[in-house]
Write a protein that holds these residues in place. Structure first.
Motif, short mmCIF file in Angstrom:
data_model
loop_
_atom_site.label_atom_id
_atom_site.label_comp_id
_atom_site.label_asym_id
_atom_site.label_seq_id
_atom_site.Cartn_x
_atom_site.Cartn_y
_atom_site.Cartn_z
N LEU A 17 -7.85 3.24 -6.60
CA LEU A 17 -6.40 3.02 -6.58
C LEU A 17 -6.00 1.95 -7.60
O LEU A 17 -5.01 2.09 -8.31
N PHE A 18 -6.83 0.91 -7.66
CA PHE A 18 -6.57 -0.19 -8.59
C PHE A 18 -6.73 0.30 -10.03
O PHE A 18 -5.94 -0.04 -10.90
N ASP A 19 -7.74 1.13 -10.25
CA ASP A 19 -8.00 1.76 -11.55
C ASP A 19 -6.74 2.46 -12.07
O ASP A 19 -6.30 2.22 -13.18
N ASP A 20 -6.20 3.33 -11.21
CA ASP A 20 -5.00 4.11 -11.57
C ASP A 20 -3.85 3.20 -11.93
O ASP A 20 -3.13 3.44 -12.90
N PHE A 21 -3.67 2.16 -11.13
CA PHE A 21 -2.58 1.22 -11.34
C PHE A 21 -2.71 0.49 -12.67
O PHE A 21 -1.76 0.42 -13.45
N LEU A 22 -3.91 -0.03 -12.94
CA LEU A 22 -4.14 -0.77 -14.19
C LEU A 22 -3.94 0.13 -15.41
O LEU A 22 -3.37 -0.27 -16.41
N LEU A 23 -4.38 1.36 -15.25
CA LEU A 23 -4.26 2.34 -16.34
C LEU A 23 -2.79 2.64 -16.60
O LEU A 23 -2.32 2.61 -17.74
N THR A 30 -10.53 -5.97 -16.17
CA THR A 30 -11.52 -7.03 -16.33
C THR A 30 -12.42 -7.08 -15.09
O THR A 30 -11.97 -6.77 -13.99
N PRO A 31 -13.69 -7.49 -15.28
CA PRO A 31 -14.60 -7.59 -14.12
C PRO A 31 -14.05 -8.56 -13.07
O PRO A 31 -14.25 -8.37 -11.87
N GLU A 32 -13.33 -9.60 -13.53
CA GLU A 32 -12.76 -10.59 -12.61
C GLU A 32 -11.76 -9.95 -11.65
O GLU A 32 -11.74 -10.25 -10.47
N ARG A 33 -10.93 -9.08 -12.19
CA ARG A 33 -9.91 -8.44 -11.36
C ARG A 33 -10.56 -7.58 -10.27
O ARG A 33 -10.10 -7.57 -9.13
N TYR A 34 -11.63 -6.89 -10.64
CA TYR A 34 -12.33 -6.05 -9.65
C TYR A 34 -13.08 -6.90 -8.64
O TYR A 34 -13.22 -6.51 -7.48
N ALA A 35 -13.55 -8.04 -9.09
CA ALA A 35 -14.26 -8.95 -8.17
C ALA A 35 -13.31 -9.48 -7.11
O ALA A 35 -13.65 -9.55 -5.93
N VAL A 36 -12.09 -9.81 -7.54
CA VAL A 36 -11.07 -10.29 -6.59
C VAL A 36 -10.78 -9.19 -5.57
O VAL A 36 -10.76 -9.42 -4.36
N LEU A 37 -10.60 -7.98 -6.05
CA LEU A 37 -10.32 -6.84 -5.16
C LEU A 37 -11.44 -6.66 -4.14
O LEU A 37 -11.19 -6.46 -2.95
N ASP A 38 -12.67 -6.75 -4.63
CA ASP A 38 -13.85 -6.61 -3.74
C ASP A 38 -13.84 -7.66 -2.63
O ASP A 38 -14.14 -7.35 -1.48
N ILE A 39 -13.51 -8.88 -3.00
CA ILE A 39 -13.50 -9.97 -2.01
C ILE A 39 -12.40 -9.72 -0.97
O ILE A 39 -12.61 -9.87 0.22
N VAL A 40 -11.23 -9.30 -1.45
CA VAL A 40 -10.11 -9.03 -0.54
C VAL A 40 -10.49 -7.95 0.46
O VAL A 40 -10.13 -8.00 1.63
N TYR A 41 -11.25 -6.96 -0.01
CA TYR A 41 -11.63 -5.86 0.87
C TYR A 41 -13.03 -6.01 1.47
O TYR A 41 -13.59 -5.05 1.95
#
Ligand code: ZN
Ligand code: ZN
Length: 159
Positions: A17-23, A30-41
């Motif tokens: 979902l995040f992929d689609d949004f960023l695109l 960025t790896p940082e953005r995905y890391a934040v998402l991972d932590i949230v979930y």
């Protein structure tokens, strides 16, 4: 409404979902953005402040500024993957928007504390509601009042 059990493919789903949004927005992946998402979930992240998120990022050896973490959370809120609670001048509290256990919030109007509240009757009632020409994905219910700590403090002050 959202289901309660955390599925093993949960992170893959939200990442997509995040992929689609960023695109779509042409934001950088960025790896940082995905890391934040991972932590949230990840489990254990119910209601949290930016400060907690920064500490978790540090634990994972990410060297990011508070601003980066904050901006990423803004993105998650923008694409409806996270909910932001802001109350008076208190620091904002965040939580995931999808695959969250249904719960309500008790918010103290004196100290700004957010207490998680689970009322099975209320949850069932809202969950079973069908709304004409509308498909709900999630909801947020806040009950405002005075917490027990503040009540005790107020009583002491009055004496
Ligand atoms: Zn909550
Ligand atoms: Zn309070």
């Amino acid at each position: 409404m959202t289901n309660s059990k955390e599925k093993p493919d949960l992170k893959t789903k939200v990442r997509a979902l995040f992929d689609d949004f960023l695109l779509e927005k042409q934001y950088r992946k960025t790896p940082e953005r995905y890391a934040v998402l991972d932590i949230v979930y990840s489990s254990g992240s119910r209601h949290f402040e930016i400060e907690w998120l920064c500490q978790e990022m540090e634990k994972q050896a990410f060297r990011v500024s508070r601003a980066t973490v904050y901006n990423t959370m803004q993105l998650l809120v923008e694409c409806h993957l996270a909910i932001k609670h802001q109350f008076r001048k208190k620091a904002s509290v965040y939580e995931r928007a999808l695959y969250n256990d249904p719960h309500h919030h008790l918010i103290c109007t004196q100290c700004g504390k957010i207490i998680e509240h689970k009322d099975p009757d209320l949850i069932q009632l809202i969950g079973a509601k069908s709304i004409r020409r509308f498909t709900p994905s999630y909801y947020d219910l806040n009950i405002y009042g005075i917490c027990s700590t503040c009540t005790r403090m107020n009583r002491k002050k009055r004496k």
